[in-house]
Structures are given as structure tokens and as C-alpha cells.
Design a protein around this motif. Sequence first.
Motif, short mmCIF file in Angstrom:
data_model
loop_
_atom_site.label_atom_id
_atom_site.label_comp_id
_atom_site.label_asym_id
_atom_site.label_seq_id
_atom_site.Cartn_x
_atom_site.Cartn_y
_atom_site.Cartn_z
N ARG A 101 23.71 41.01 32.94
CA ARG A 101 24.98 41.00 32.17
C ARG A 101 26.15 40.63 33.07
O ARG A 101 27.05 39.89 32.67
CB ARG A 101 25.22 42.37 31.53
N LEU A 102 26.11 41.16 34.29
CA LEU A 102 27.20 40.89 35.23
C LEU A 102 27.23 39.41 35.60
O LEU A 102 28.30 38.78 35.64
CB LEU A 102 27.00 41.76 36.48
N GLN A 103 26.05 38.87 35.84
CA GLN A 103 25.94 37.45 36.21
C GLN A 103 26.46 36.56 35.06
O GLN A 103 27.21 35.62 35.26
CB GLN A 103 24.46 37.16 36.43
N GLU A 104 26.04 36.94 33.85
CA GLU A 104 26.45 36.20 32.65
C GLU A 104 27.97 36.28 32.47
O GLU A 104 28.62 35.29 32.14
CB GLU A 104 25.73 36.83 31.45
N TYR A 105 28.52 37.44 32.74
CA TYR A 105 29.97 37.61 32.61
C TYR A 105 30.69 36.65 33.56
O TYR A 105 31.61 35.93 33.16
CB TYR A 105 30.39 39.06 32.92
N LYS A 106 30.22 36.64 34.82
CA LYS A 106 30.91 35.80 35.82
C LYS A 106 30.85 34.33 35.44
O LYS A 106 31.78 33.58 35.64
CB LYS A 106 30.27 36.01 37.20
N ARG A 107 29.71 33.93 34.87
CA ARG A 107 29.53 32.52 34.50
C ARG A 107 30.50 32.14 33.36
O ARG A 107 31.09 31.07 33.37
CB ARG A 107 28.07 32.30 34.06
N LEU A 108 30.65 33.06 32.40
CA LEU A 108 31.41 32.70 31.20
C LEU A 108 32.90 32.96 31.31
O LEU A 108 33.70 32.34 30.61
CB LEU A 108 30.86 33.48 29.99
N VAL A 109 33.29 33.87 32.21
CA VAL A 109 34.70 34.28 32.19
C VAL A 109 35.62 33.22 32.77
O VAL A 109 36.77 33.10 32.33
CB VAL A 109 34.90 35.65 32.88
N GLU A 110 35.13 32.43 33.72
CA GLU A 110 36.04 31.46 34.35
C GLU A 110 36.58 30.45 33.33
O GLU A 110 37.80 30.27 33.23
CB GLU A 110 35.39 30.77 35.56
N PRO A 111 35.69 29.76 32.56
CA PRO A 111 36.23 28.85 31.55
C PRO A 111 37.10 29.55 30.50
O PRO A 111 38.08 28.99 30.01
CB PRO A 111 34.99 28.21 30.90
N LEU A 112 36.75 30.80 30.19
CA LEU A 112 37.54 31.53 29.20
C LEU A 112 38.95 31.83 29.75
O LEU A 112 39.96 31.68 29.05
CB LEU A 112 36.82 32.84 28.85
N LYS A 113 39.00 32.20 31.03
CA LYS A 113 40.30 32.46 31.66
C LYS A 113 41.14 31.17 31.68
O LYS A 113 42.34 31.20 31.42
CB LYS A 113 40.11 32.98 33.08
N GLU A 114 40.47 30.08 31.98
CA GLU A 114 41.18 28.80 32.02
C GLU A 114 41.76 28.47 30.63
O GLU A 114 42.90 28.02 30.50
CB GLU A 114 40.21 27.72 32.48
N ASN B 249 45.79 28.19 30.03
CA ASN B 249 46.43 27.00 29.46
C ASN B 249 47.34 27.35 28.28
O ASN B 249 48.21 26.58 27.91
CB ASN B 249 45.39 25.98 29.01
N LYS B 250 47.09 28.49 27.67
CA LYS B 250 47.95 28.93 26.56
C LYS B 250 49.06 29.86 27.06
O LYS B 250 49.78 30.46 26.25
CB LYS B 250 47.11 29.65 25.51
N ASN B 251 49.12 30.03 28.39
CA ASN B 251 50.16 30.88 29.02
C ASN B 251 50.14 32.33 28.56
O ASN B 251 51.20 32.96 28.45
CB ASN B 251 51.56 30.31 28.74
N VAL B 252 48.97 32.86 28.30
CA VAL B 252 48.92 34.27 27.89
C VAL B 252 48.10 35.12 28.87
O VAL B 252 47.98 36.33 28.68
CB VAL B 252 48.34 34.45 26.46
N LEU B 253 47.54 34.50 29.90
CA LEU B 253 46.63 35.23 30.79
C LEU B 253 47.35 35.97 31.92
O LEU B 253 48.18 35.40 32.61
CB LEU B 253 45.62 34.26 31.41
N LYS B 254 46.98 37.26 32.10
CA LYS B 254 47.48 38.06 33.23
C LYS B 254 46.28 38.79 33.84
O LYS B 254 45.26 38.97 33.16
CB LYS B 254 48.50 39.12 32.77
#
Length: 231
Positions: A184-197, A201-206
Motif C-alpha cells: 500500500r505504501l509503495q502504491e501510495y508513493k507511485r500515485l501521489v506524485e502525479p496527483l500532487k502535480e 497546477n490548480k494552486n490548491v496544494l499545501k
Amino acid sequence: MSTSSLAKPLRLLLLGAPGSGKGTQTSRLLKVFPKMQSVASGDLLRQQIKDKTSLGVLASSYITKGSLIPDELITKLLISYLAENCWLTPKSSWLLDGFPRTVNQGQILDHKLSSSDVNLNLVVELDVPESVILDRIENRFVHVPSGRIYNLKYNPPKVPGRDDITGEPLTKRPDDNVEVFAKRLQEYKRLVEPLKEYYANKNVLKTVSGETSDIIFPKLCDLIVNDFGAK
Ligand code: AMP
């Protein structure tokens, strides 16, 4: 911290690795901002499993392996929840935990939200060191009907094995064992980067960083009060 009101509606997504404390931060936020509501996709799925619904049976086969539920099923479940609970109205404030987890889920959600004239207006990533997360998971127990989380070391139940409020039994999540958790941790790391990007891009990430929920919580509150609090 005493209760606080929001000057404008907050539609918040908490991102963070499994075990980063999203559930704990959510419970604490709801105490400070009592008008806000929250939902955790994992809790909805665990309730479906407990109720032995057809979605629950299907979800269980993915969850026990540490795999994600297909986007189509999870988005349907969450979007129905938002609609049924009247969250798709411009005045309501709410918090999502665990959904969206992929860019595709994020896009489907955004599509639905913008058609109702609402959008996520804050996405916060909880950044907790991996060593802390691994230690937490070993000691984590959950009360499925409420989603309340206990930790045998840091936040034990008053009566061993029982929920503090209802007295009902606590359970260990089947996906909190070492092998499944690593996946689960590995899967999280793989998916979170594009999601953060996507959200950057919508200027809502902190991002808020810290080793304990006591360190993270005031930072998270400050973020919310600064941008959404009563002036
Ligand atoms: P959580 O309680 O958020 O750790 O979720 C537990 C499990 O439910 C995950 O490991 C996934 O199998 C499933 N799940 C929860 N949320 C999602 C989601 N947004 N997309 C796909 N699967 C999910």
C-alpha cells in the motif's frame, strides 16, 4: 484549541500515506470546525464489507491484497455519498480523506463538483517520515462503524479491545499486516506524485510536515484559519 468558524466554505482533501494520520487529523479538525463534515473512502468501503453488500464483497478482494478499488467503482460510491448528503451545495464545508487517490479519480470528481458550482479549494499533504508510519501501523486498531482509530502506544482505548464511546469491539485492519502494508505504501508513493502535480497546477496544494499529530495539527489549523477562517 477552541471551536472556530469558517468565513467561507472549505472543501478540503487530505493526502498522506496510509498511517500518516489523516483520520486523526480529521477527528481533531471536526472538533475545531464543528460545521464541517467529513468522509473517508476507506471507512465507506469497510462499512460495505461489514454489511456484506455486493460492492463490499468485491472491495474486500482488492483491499486484503493491498490493491486499489477500480476508479469507476470508488468514484461512483463517493459521488453518490456527496450527493445523498447534500455536500454538492456551495455553502457546505467538508473534508475528504482517501479519495481521490488517482488523477483519474480527481478529474471525475472535479467534473462532478464543477457541474454543481463547487470545487476543492484546499488540498493538504501530510508529510510524515516512513519510520514513524511503520511503527504506527503495527499498533493501529479501528472501530469500523465510526472509523475511530486507536493506537496501543499513543492513544489506547480506555478498555482494552473496546471502543471508548460504544464499547463495541475494535478490530485490526486485515490490510495493516507487514506485507500488505508495504504494498500500500509503495502504491501510495507511485500515485501521489502525479496527483500532487494535478492539484499544484490548480494552486490548491499545501504540505504540512511533522513526526506526530500534535506537531502537524496546529500547522494544519493555521493553514485553514489563514485562508478560510473568520476575519
Ligand atoms: P484507507 O482506509 O484509505 O487506507 O483505504 C483502505 C483501502 O481501501 C485501500 O488500500 C484501497 O484498497 C481502498 N480504497 C480506499 N480509497 C480508495 C480510492 N480512492 N481508490 C481506490 N481504492 C481505495
